[in-house]
Design a protein around this motif. Structure first.
Motif, PDB file in Angstrom:
ATOM      1  N   PHE A  58      70.177  21.606  26.676  1.00 36.39           N
ATOM      2  CA  PHE A  58      71.087  20.704  27.385  1.00 36.39           C
ATOM      3  C   PHE A  58      70.755  19.227  27.171  1.00 36.39           C
ATOM      4  N   HIS A  59      69.462  18.906  27.065  1.00 32.00           N
ATOM      5  CA  HIS A  59      69.044  17.495  27.059  1.00 32.00           C
ATOM      6  C   HIS A  59      68.349  17.064  25.770  1.00 32.00           C
ATOM      7  N   GLY A  60      68.069  18.007  24.868  1.00 30.01           N
ATOM      8  CA  GLY A  60      67.305  17.676  23.678  1.00 30.01           C
ATOM      9  C   GLY A  60      65.821  17.598  23.995  1.00 30.01           C
ATOM     10  N   ASP A  61      65.000  17.691  22.978  1.00 28.36           N
ATOM     11  CA  ASP A  61      63.547  17.627  23.178  1.00 28.36           C
ATOM     12  C   ASP A  61      62.889  17.178  21.886  1.00 28.36           C
ATOM     13  N   ASP A  62      62.181  16.040  21.955  1.00 28.15           N
ATOM     14  CA  ASP A  62      61.513  15.514  20.767  1.00 28.15           C
ATOM     15  C   ASP A  62      60.394  16.431  20.297  1.00 28.15           C
ATOM     16  N   TYR A  64      60.324  19.575  20.154  1.00 25.59           N
ATOM     17  CA  TYR A  64      60.867  20.675  19.350  1.00 25.59           C
ATOM     18  C   TYR A  64      61.867  20.174  18.312  1.00 25.59           C
ATOM     19  N   ASP A  65      61.988  18.855  18.201  1.00 29.45           N
ATOM     20  CA  ASP A  65      62.870  18.241  17.210  1.00 29.45           C
ATOM     21  C   ASP A  65      64.286  18.802  17.324  1.00 29.45           C
ATOM     22  N   ILE A  66      64.824  18.770  18.532  1.00 30.51           N
ATOM     23  CA  ILE A  66      66.161  19.313  18.752  1.00 30.51           C
ATOM     24  C   ILE A  66      66.993  18.301  19.535  1.00 30.51           C
ATOM     25  N   GLU A  67      68.236  18.114  19.080  1.00 24.71           N
ATOM     26  CA  GLU A  67      69.186  17.251  19.771  1.00 24.71           C
ATOM     27  C   GLU A  67      69.918  18.071  20.837  1.00 24.71           C
ATOM     28  N   PRO A  68      70.414  17.420  21.891  1.00 23.44           N
ATOM     29  CA  PRO A  68      71.154  18.170  22.919  1.00 23.44           C
ATOM     30  C   PRO A  68      72.452  18.745  22.363  1.00 23.44           C
ATOM     31  N   ASP A  69      72.824  19.899  22.877  1.00 20.51           N
ATOM     32  CA  ASP A  69      74.092  20.534  22.516  1.00 20.51           C
ATOM     33  C   ASP A  69      75.082  20.221  23.644  1.00 20.51           C
ATOM     34  N   PRO A  70      75.992  19.269  23.429  1.00 17.87           N
ATOM     35  CA  PRO A  70      76.881  18.849  24.523  1.00 17.87           C
ATOM     36  C   PRO A  70      77.853  19.927  24.969  1.00 17.87           C
ATOM     37  N   GLY A  71      78.008  20.978  24.165  1.00 21.08           N
ATOM     38  CA  GLY A  71      78.954  22.034  24.537  1.00 21.08           C
ATOM     39  C   GLY A  71      78.297  23.322  24.981  1.00 21.08           C
ATOM     40  N   VAL A 106      77.427  32.577  40.609  1.00 16.21           N
ATOM     41  CA  VAL A 106      78.858  32.886  40.633  1.00 16.21           C
ATOM     42  C   VAL A 106      79.144  33.802  41.824  1.00 16.21           C
ATOM     43  N   GLN A 107      79.814  33.233  42.841  1.00 18.96           N
ATOM     44  CA  GLN A 107      80.169  33.995  44.039  1.00 18.96           C
ATOM     45  C   GLN A 107      81.582  34.558  43.894  1.00 18.96           C
ATOM     46  N   SER A 108      81.988  35.373  44.854  1.00 21.47           N
ATOM     47  CA  SER A 108      83.312  36.009  44.778  1.00 21.47           C
ATOM     48  C   SER A 108      84.440  34.985  44.869  1.00 21.47           C
ATOM     49  N   THR A 109      84.151  33.779  45.390  1.00 20.14           N
ATOM     50  CA  THR A 109      85.172  32.736  45.507  1.00 20.14           C
ATOM     51  C   THR A 109      85.249  31.857  44.261  1.00 20.14           C
ATOM     52  N   PHE A 110      84.408  32.133  43.268  1.00 16.89           N
ATOM     53  CA  PHE A 110      84.334  31.281  42.071  1.00 16.89           C
ATOM     54  C   PHE A 110      85.676  31.285  41.336  1.00 16.89           C
ATOM     55  N   GLN A 111      86.114  30.078  40.929  1.00 11.67           N
ATOM     56  CA  GLN A 111      87.379  29.989  40.197  1.00 11.67           C
ATOM     57  C   GLN A 111      87.360  28.734  39.316  1.00 11.67           C
ATOM     58  N   ARG A 112      87.317  28.952  38.005  1.00 16.26           N
ATOM     59  CA  ARG A 112      87.411  27.855  37.044  1.00 16.26           C
ATOM     60  C   ARG A 112      88.181  28.366  35.821  1.00 16.26           C
ATOM     61  N   GLU A 113      88.900  27.439  35.181  1.00 17.94           N
ATOM     62  CA  GLU A 113      89.615  27.825  33.964  1.00 17.94           C
ATOM     63  C   GLU A 113      88.619  28.052  32.832  1.00 17.94           C
ATOM     64  N   VAL A 114      87.642  27.151  32.704  1.00 16.04           N
ATOM     65  CA  VAL A 114      86.561  27.305  31.722  1.00 16.04           C
ATOM     66  C   VAL A 114      85.236  26.988  32.402  1.00 16.04           C
ATOM     67  N   LEU A 115      84.176  27.519  31.872  1.00 21.13           N
ATOM     68  CA  LEU A 115      82.846  27.210  32.387  1.00 21.13           C
ATOM     69  C   LEU A 115      82.438  25.812  31.920  1.00 21.13           C
ATOM     70  N   GLU A 116      81.655  25.145  32.740  1.00 20.84           N
ATOM     71  CA  GLU A 116      81.305  23.752  32.491  1.00 20.84           C
ATOM     72  C   GLU A 116      80.055  23.662  31.621  1.00 20.84           C
ATOM     73  N   PRO A 117      80.055  22.814  30.593  1.00 19.57           N
ATOM     74  CA  PRO A 117      78.868  22.681  29.742  1.00 19.57           C
ATOM     75  C   PRO A 117      77.687  22.110  30.504  1.00 19.57           C
ATOM     76  N   GLY A 118      76.480  22.443  30.011  1.00 19.56           N
ATOM     77  CA  GLY A 118      75.268  21.936  30.644  1.00 19.56           C
ATOM     78  C   GLY A 118      74.873  22.695  31.885  1.00 19.56           C
ATOM     79  N   LEU A 175      83.041  24.107  23.091  1.00 22.61           N
ATOM     80  CA  LEU A 175      81.991  24.786  23.847  1.00 22.61           C
ATOM     81  C   LEU A 175      81.357  25.900  23.021  1.00 22.61           C
ATOM     82  N   THR A 176      80.089  26.181  23.323  1.00 25.68           N
ATOM     83  CA  THR A 176      79.398  27.352  22.773  1.00 25.68           C
ATOM     84  C   THR A 176      78.821  28.135  23.938  1.00 25.68           C
TER      85      THR A 176
END
Length: 862
Positions: A58-62, A64-71, A106-118, A175-176
């Motif tokens: 989510f945030h990247g890490d120097d 491990y030489d990895i950039e954040p994946d915004p999706g 995720v509760q029984s009342t959960f409702q979203r069109e898509v899941l949110e990144p991060g 998104l991924t």
């Protein structure tokens, strides 16, 4: 991360991130789906590793030489909501970059069109069952909202089912979606059978109807074989290399208890009351031992242990009541309200005259008022309670699987570290009144592999009815002083970062008041190193600066009329984003903290005081250039390693005066070195040792006992199951003039074990010589002898011998003798490794047998 990861955890996180990065790229570019697993024994810290992975994703890490994946979007899936809740709590506990809002249940009342990144979404089987509100209205064969001319109706005015949300998230090109299957080997064990649980997991992986399979599947598994078997019927999905954590490294880390003690009756019959009393005594003893240790460590080591009373799935409540009566009779000071249960009924239960409240499993560890916990078998699922030190099981022998599963949840060390030299505090007790010694062997065998069916854990011992050994009162103090002065070695770190090691050391030295402003001093020294590198590599750095400040490329020109094409070079001035990218990449090489402090230093000392913004940008250009010049990083790391080792030597005595907890911090920093490091031995205070060996016919034979060992039983003896010629060596050495004591060097990776580095196939490893003998010399001083008997038939015998010879060359002046003994035919032969000529022969030898048969060896005589 709030926690410093162990070496094996860092390696696993790095490998997981490589897989996720590769799988994500292939999904985005080609639509390919992938799966892999992370496999580690129970107690290895899989959730902590997952926290580090999510932070980097989510945030990247120097590091491990990895950039954040915004999706990046993660679904964490298990078949148990309480397991999910505990995993969520652990992720929060371990991470300082994941917030409560990032970990969504995720509760029984959960409702979203898509899941949110991060974010990490926690789902369980029940939430995806047919009766769940989250899926009601979803038809797996439905191709859309409208079917047969009818509008699909959702319950509770819901716009989307959870399956719609998953499908929309997968279909979103920005998104991924990653699926983490927690305890994957258990949740998918019946992958080829029937049942809604299996169907749900397979649907998530393979897809169903319009809902495609989740692109990236990461299974967290206890055994790779089970996960692989579960993955066999995946459709349209490739597998990446599984990440398998070396169980030996887990056991060596100190996160798991070294010893599991099984108490069983000597003869057949029911002994539940007898062993409940014994279990209560053990709980009292271990409570007193932890209290004493806490006082010694100024409360830094205080642990309030508990006893688990394991009962059958359909228990007799009156039997449990009688067991509680026995416990309170044996320990009158135990508070009446110190008992809780974790039964599936989730309500207060009555056991005889005792009214016992329910407590959820994930709250037991922190609820220190619980000293007696009554459990069936469900508690074995995903539950951990490191302060559970004693278990009395009323399960019969046929239930050994339930027993090993529960014990497997009790093997974490309470302080997440090994207590130096105290095997009693590094062990867990299990009392089995309904077992005999024959049936308990199966339990012991399972526990040696962590209960997961994998390979045995090197360094773990399962002991049946052992005895506790204490320091031998007849051994003079100068012998102990000599033992503790002997140089031991630790394994180097595979992915060492010397600058990070130096800054970590500086932080701890400042924290303990040993070196004021240590962080500033460390960075000031590193600034001098970088200043020197700038002078030394002036021309190369100037060229690199131009590279940072310009962007090179090629432009394509096409002649539409003539059909010809040409490529022309272009050169453009770099903008701020390009400069910052070069600066960040250099920061990964020299460490982000040092890059920040050095850029401030350059801006203040060399920049325009009236335009600090421009000065800082120019400093970032310089640092970006430093990262492009080969040799600068190596010079910086060598100097950082040198300064850290100087400080560790300078403050060695001060560090030894700190608590065990603080000493362990410095031990970990010492072991972060890229080179083998010398470490101090800890003084052993408590060992657990078997006293008998069971013969094939079922009879028991007492182990041979030896006198003058550094630790002994109440009779002054040390029981040990030597092979025939190890015993001969001990007898021969104790018969020598002046012999006053001996030490059976532990084979486990404990701080009271003398370790020596050797190389096997280019990999550094540790050999632990069998014996150290102590001799009173004519001048009254105590001398130490290493006498190491080893079979020559093993493949690593030659590398170990070479490692011992190298140790003798470096530390030979601290020993009277360093000798390697082997039995060749009917004779014992010995190599004197303090002799330079012998060491030279060892260094060039190709076969070990020829060495012992050569003139370099001689007959071993008492």
């Amino acid at each position: 991360m709030k926690f410093t990861l162990k070496d094996y955890q860092e390696e696993a996180v790095r490998e997981v991130l490589v897989n996720l990065k590769k799988a994500s790229r292939r999904w985005r570019e080609d639509g390919d789906k992938h799966a892999f697993s992370l496999t580690a024994t129970t107690g290895a810290g899989k959730t902590v590793m997952a926290a580090a992975v999510f932070e980097a994703l989510f945030h990247g890490d120097d590091n491990y030489d990895i950039e954040p994946d915004p999706g990046a979007v993660v679904i964490w899936f298990s078949d148990d909501p309480s397991l999910n809740e505990q995993s969520r709590f652990r992720l929060l506990e371990a991470s300082d970059r994941l917030s409560i809002s990032d970990l969504v249940v995720v509760q029984s009342t959960f409702q979203r069109e898509v899941l949110e990144p991060g974010k990490v979404y926690f789902l369980n089987t029940q939430k995806l069952s047919k009766s769940s509100l989250l899926v009601r209205g979803h038809d797996p064969d439905d191709e859309g909202i409208e079917k047969d001319g009818q509008i699909r109706l959702m319950p509770d005015s819901r716009s989307f089912t959870i399956w719609d949300t998953i499908q929309n998230t997968i279909d979103d090109p920005a998104l991924t979606l990653y699926l983490v299957l927690d305890e994957a080997h258990r949740g998918m064990r019946a992958a080829t059978g029937a049942g809604e649980k299996t169907t749900i997991v397979k649907r998530l992986i393979n897809g169903s109807g319009p809902v495609p399979g989740i692109p990236v599947v990461w299974g967290i598994s206890a055994t790779v074989e089970r996960f692989n078997a579960a993955m066999t019927d995946m459709t349209g999905r490739a597998t990446l290399p599984n990440v398998v954590v070396d169980s030996a490294k887990v056991q060596a880390s100190g996160l798991l208890k070294d010893t599991i003690i099984l108490d069983v009756p000597k003869e057949a019959g029911q002994f539940d009351t007898v062993l409940v009393r014994r279990g209560t005594d053990k709980l009292k003893e271990i409570s007193s031992a932890w209290e004493a240790y806490g006082q010694q460590q100024d409360d830094a080591g205080t642990v309030l242990p508990l006893m688990v009373l394991q009962v059958p799935n359909a228990p007799d409540h009156n039997d449990i009541g009688r067991a509680l009566d026995t416990i309170f009779t044996q320990w009158p000071d135990l508070p009446e309200d110190a008992v809780a249960h974790v039964f599936g009924e989730h309500s207060t239960q009555t056991f005889g005259r005792h009214t016992v409240p329910y407590i959820s499993p994930e709250r037991v560890q922190e609820s220190t008022w619980v000293r007696i916990l009554i459990a069936k078998d469900a508690i074995s699922t995903g539950w951990d309670c490191p302060r559970a030190e004693v278990m009395v099981s009323f399960r019969p022998a046929r239930d050994k699987t339930h027993i090993t599963q529960l014990l497997g949840r009790m093997v974490r060390t309470p302080l997440a570290r090994r207590i130096p030299g105290n095997e009693r505090l590094n062990s867990v007790d299990c009392l089995l009144p309904f077992f005999d010694e024959a049936s308990v062997k199966d339990v012991a065998k399972a526990l040696m592999s962590g209960g997961d069916g994998g390979d045995d854990l090197p360094g773990r011992r399962v002991l049946i009815n052992p005895v506790e050994l204490k320091p031998n009162p007849s051994i003079p103090e100068p012998v102990w002083d000599k033992l503790l002065s002997l140089p031991s070695q630790s394994l180097p770190k595979r992915h060492a970062r010397p600058v990070k090691r130096l800054t970590s050391l500086a932080h701890e030295l400042a924290f303990d008041g040993l070196l004021e402003d240590a962080g500033k001093a460390a960075h000031a020294e590193m600034h001098k190193v970088l200043d020197g590198a700038r002078a030394r590599y002036k021309a190369e750095i100037e060229t690199a600066r131009k590279s940072v400040l310009t962007v090179e490329g090629k432009s394509l020109k096409a002649d539409l009329k003539g059909g010809g094409m040409s490529f022309d070079d272009f050169l453009e001035e770099a903008d701020y984003a390009v400069i910052e990218d070069a600066y960040r990449r250099a920061g990964r090489a020299i460490s982000p903290d040092l890059a920040t402090s050095y850029s401030d230093y350059l801006a203040r000392s060399e920049g325009d005081a009236d335009d600090m913004e421009a000065a800082l940008i120019d400093a970032h250009v310089t640092i970006g250039a430093l990262g492009l010049v080969p040799g600068i990083r190596e010079t910086l790391e060598a100097e950082a390693e040198k300064l850290a080792n100087q400080w560790l030597t300078r403050f060695r005595v001060d560090i030894k005066n700190l608590s065990d907890e603080r000493q362990d911090v410095y031990r970990q920093i010492r072991e972060m070195s890229a080179n083998p490091m010398d470490v101090d031995l800890a003084r052993p205070t408590s060992w657990m040792q078997p006293t008998t060996i069971r013969e094939a016919n079922g009879s028991e034979t007492p182990l041979p006992s030896f006198e003058r060992h550094m630790l002994c039983d109440e009779h002054g003896m040390f029981p040990e199951d030597f092979n025939s010629w190890e015993g001969e060596v001990v007898k021969s050495e104790l018969a020598r003039a002046g012999a006053v004591a001996w030490y059976r060097n532990p084979s486990r990776a404990s701080q009271d074990s003398l370790g020596i580095i050797y190389e096997d196939g280019g990999e550094p490893r540790i050999v632990r010589p069998d014996f150290v003998f102590f001799v009173q010399q004519d001048d009254g001083t105590v001398a130490a002898d290493i006498v190491d008997p080893h079979g020559i038939q093993f493949g690593d015998a030659m590398p170990k011998l070479k490692g011992l010879a190298q140790y003798a060359e470096r530390f030979g002046d601290q020993y009277r003798r360093i000798e390697a003994v082997a039995k060749i035919g009917d004779k014992f032969r010995v190599l004197d490794l303090k002799e330079a000529a012998t060491r030279a022969s060892v260094s060039t030898a190709t076969t070990i047998k020829a060495l012992y048969e050569s003139a370099d060896a001689f007959d071993y005589l008492p």
